[in-house]
Write a protein that holds these residues in place. Structure first.
Motif, PDB file in Angstrom:
ATOM      1  N   LYS A   4       0.846  -1.198   0.000  1.00 13.36           N
ATOM      2  CA  LYS A   4       0.000   0.000   0.000  1.00 13.36           C
ATOM      3  C   LYS A   4       0.881   1.247   0.000  1.00 13.36           C
ATOM      4  O   LYS A   4       1.832   1.340   0.780  1.00 13.36           O
ATOM      5  N   PRO A   5       0.577   2.198  -0.887  1.00 18.17           N
ATOM      6  CA  PRO A   5       1.415   3.405  -0.935  1.00 18.17           C
ATOM      7  C   PRO A   5       1.219   4.267   0.306  1.00 18.17           C
ATOM      8  O   PRO A   5       0.110   4.394   0.826  1.00 18.17           O
ATOM      9  N   GLY A   6       2.316   4.850   0.768  1.00 19.28           N
ATOM     10  CA  GLY A   6       2.262   5.754   1.908  1.00 19.28           C
ATOM     11  C   GLY A   6       1.937   7.171   1.465  1.00 19.28           C
ATOM     12  O   GLY A   6       1.888   7.474   0.272  1.00 19.28           O
ATOM     13  N   ASP A   7       1.737   8.036   2.427  1.00 17.71           N
ATOM     14  CA  ASP A   7       1.385   9.424   2.125  1.00 17.71           C
ATOM     15  C   ASP A   7       2.427  10.113   1.253  1.00 17.71           C
ATOM     16  O   ASP A   7       2.078  10.883   0.357  1.00 17.71           O
ATOM     17  N   SER A   8       3.706   9.855   1.494  1.00 13.49           N
ATOM     18  CA  SER A   8       4.750  10.520   0.699  1.00 13.49           C
ATOM     19  C   SER A   8       4.716  10.042  -0.756  1.00 13.49           C
ATOM     20  O   SER A   8       4.975  10.822  -1.669  1.00 13.49           O
ATOM     21  N   GLU A   9       4.377   8.771  -0.986  1.00 19.86           N
ATOM     22  CA  GLU A   9       4.269   8.260  -2.360  1.00 19.86           C
ATOM     23  C   GLU A   9       3.023   8.814  -3.040  1.00 19.86           C
ATOM     24  O   GLU A   9       3.055   9.186  -4.218  1.00 19.86           O
ATOM     25  N   LEU A  10       1.926   8.886  -2.299  1.00 20.44           N
ATOM     26  CA  LEU A  10       0.672   9.411  -2.854  1.00 20.44           C
ATOM     27  C   LEU A  10       0.785  10.893  -3.180  1.00 20.44           C
ATOM     28  O   LEU A  10       0.154  11.381  -4.119  1.00 20.44           O
ATOM     29  N   ALA A  11       1.610  11.612  -2.434  1.00 21.32           N
ATOM     30  CA  ALA A  11       1.804  13.045  -2.657  1.00 21.32           C
ATOM     31  C   ALA A  11       2.464  13.321  -4.012  1.00 21.32           C
ATOM     32  O   ALA A  11       2.382  14.447  -4.523  1.00 21.32           O
ATOM     33  N   LYS A  12       3.073  12.322  -4.615  1.00 19.17           N
ATOM     34  CA  LYS A  12       3.729  12.482  -5.925  1.00 19.17           C
ATOM     35  C   LYS A  12       2.719  12.500  -7.076  1.00 19.17           C
ATOM     36  O   LYS A  12       3.055  12.912  -8.179  1.00 19.17           O
ATOM     37  N   LEU A  13       1.492  12.051  -6.817  1.00 16.67           N
ATOM     38  CA  LEU A  13       0.472  12.056  -7.868  1.00 16.67           C
ATOM     39  C   LEU A  13      -0.130  13.452  -8.009  1.00 16.67           C
ATOM     40  O   LEU A  13      -0.326  14.154  -7.013  1.00 16.67           O
ATOM     41  N   PRO A  14      -0.457  13.840  -9.235  1.00 14.39           N
ATOM     42  CA  PRO A  14      -1.121  15.129  -9.434  1.00 14.39           C
ATOM     43  C   PRO A  14      -2.478  15.153  -8.720  1.00 14.39           C
ATOM     44  O   PRO A  14      -3.104  14.107  -8.517  1.00 14.39           O
ATOM     45  N   ALA A  15      -2.921  16.344  -8.376  1.00 19.28           N
ATOM     46  CA  ALA A  15      -4.223  16.522  -7.724  1.00 19.28           C
ATOM     47  C   ALA A  15      -5.352  16.295  -8.732  1.00 19.28           C
ATOM     48  O   ALA A  15      -5.145  16.387  -9.940  1.00 19.28           O
ATOM     49  N   PHE A  16      -6.540  15.991  -8.205  1.00 22.08           N
ATOM     50  CA  PHE A  16      -7.721  15.838  -9.061  1.00 22.08           C
ATOM     51  C   PHE A  16      -7.846  17.032 -10.013  1.00 22.08           C
ATOM     52  O   PHE A  16      -7.654  18.173  -9.610  1.00 22.08           O
TER      53      PHE A  16
END
Length: 124
Positions: A4-16
């Motif tokens: 499961k991706p952590g918050d720091s990995e998820l933060a790399k995705l562009p916003a909606f």
């Protein structure tokens, strides 16, 4: 969910909606999740909603595969017998058109001009 991706990995995705002006074939797929014959390709993420925007292929059904929203929380609890959704740790971010399954589902063909399922013309 495995890996499961952590918050720091998820933060790399562009916003909606930040890639809304990018044609579907040019969207950068950042993460890939899978289980059995199902694949979810993530392009954008909303940390408030724990939700992705991307491309989903369920049970290998390319005719009904589509762009849309899917929940990280729901992926995390999805299980079949002893199998659970996994994040592909070997996945390298790339354009949607570079992923064969997406290309086939969208009917994006290399060479010649063909219409994809969204009505856009794909140059060859």
């Amino acid at each position: 969910m495995r890996n499961k991706p952590g918050d720091s990995e998820l933060a790399k995705l562009p916003a909606f909606y930040s890639t809304e002006e990018v044609p579907p074939r040019e969207k950068i797929i950042v993460m890939h999740f899978f289980i059995g014959g199902c694949d979810w390709y993530a392009v954008e993420y909303s940390p408030e909603e724990h939700c992705f925007f991307g491309f989903a292929i369920l049970n290998g059904d390319l005719d009904n595969a589509e762009w849309g929203y899917f929940s990280l929380d729901e992926l995390a609890i999805l299980k079949f017998s002893f199998l659970e959704v996994d994040r592909d740790l070997h996945f390298t971010p790339c354009k949607a058109i570079e992923i064969e399954k997406i290309r086939k589902a969208q009917r994006w063909e290399k060479g010649g001009d063909k219409n994809d399922r969204s009505g856009q013309t794909v140059p060859g």
